[in-house]
Design a protein around this motif. Sequence first.
Motif, PDB file in Angstrom:
ATOM      1  N   TRP A 175      85.724  43.208  43.790  1.00 34.29           N
ATOM      2  CA  TRP A 175      84.431  43.806  44.120  1.00 34.29           C
ATOM      3  C   TRP A 175      83.896  44.617  42.947  1.00 34.29           C
ATOM      4  CZ3 TRP A 175      81.141  42.714  47.857  1.00 34.29           C
ATOM      5  CH2 TRP A 175      81.598  42.174  49.064  1.00 34.29           C
ATOM      6  N   ARG A 178      82.505  42.649  40.157  1.00 35.58           N
ATOM      7  CA  ARG A 178      81.185  42.131  40.508  1.00 35.58           C
ATOM      8  C   ARG A 178      80.112  43.210  40.352  1.00 35.58           C
ATOM      9  NH1 ARG A 178      79.585  39.339  46.321  1.00 35.58           N
ATOM     10  NH2 ARG A 178      77.427  38.768  45.774  1.00 35.58           N
ATOM     11  N   LEU A 189      74.392  41.251  45.449  1.00 33.30           N
ATOM     12  CA  LEU A 189      75.476  42.029  46.019  1.00 33.30           C
ATOM     13  C   LEU A 189      74.981  42.689  47.302  1.00 33.30           C
ATOM     14  CD1 LEU A 189      78.408  43.110  45.341  1.00 33.30           C
ATOM     15  CD2 LEU A 189      77.245  45.149  44.483  1.00 33.30           C
TER      16      LEU A 189
END
Length: 284
Positions: A175, A178, A189
Amino acid sequence: MPVPDTAARHYALVEAAIRHLRAHAHEQPTLEELARAVHMSPCHLQRVFGEWAGVSPKRFLQYLSKQHALAALAASQDTLSVTHALGFTSGSRLHDLMVTCEAMTPGEIRTGGDGVTVGYGWGPSPFGDALIGWTARGVCHLAFSGAPRAELEARLATAWPRAALWRDDAAARVWLERVFAPATPGAPLPLLLKGSNFQLKVWEALLDTGCGRLVSYRQLAGMAGAPRAARAVGSALAANDLGYLIPCHRVIREGGEVGQYRWGGERKQAIQLWEAARMEGGGR
């Protein structure tokens, strides 16, 4: 941009340099003086700063000046006027992190996450280790290290008192990669927001500020449709549990001072520098 682990290690050195520069900016320290203060060689400091931010310590000293902050506020005022006139949103900007936002309903907030699984974990970021939390609907929490880890994890648990918490540091690293990866085409996102209607308006307005821009509390209040509510805007920023993603680091005082930041003034200016350097370098 360094890989996340390297960036996280470099951040500790950058933060020490920022702390010294903030304390001695009026003295205009040289690279050699700054290097001695952080116990590094000038060459090493120059390299670490350049790898982390894309700019030199000398350039960063210019970012720290009040004159730069005031000029940034003035520039943002002009840019925001054009942005709203044209109807742009944060998702249309080249250098912004592409996000989609979904707000929890009042009923969902009252249940305290009953029946929801919240994954969480720790991983590196360009601004030190970070705690990230997520649900099936998107990222719901992002906090930077500074306070003891147990304290930051307790805050997450308090925000989701009836949820099933599940720790997965490997997934957390994915995560975080990203979140902080250079902008690339792909799915936005997803963020899951939990706040009052006014807080949501403030956070939505923040997403319209644009990467590398600075705004004052008064400007943000006007963007949120409440021009006389600058103090309430400050409270909404303090309630933000999505550090960096809801960019409260872009809000400073009208006089050019940094203002409050839950994760520390050095980190706030480091994020501002990082974003400004990306803008100057074409989004790297």
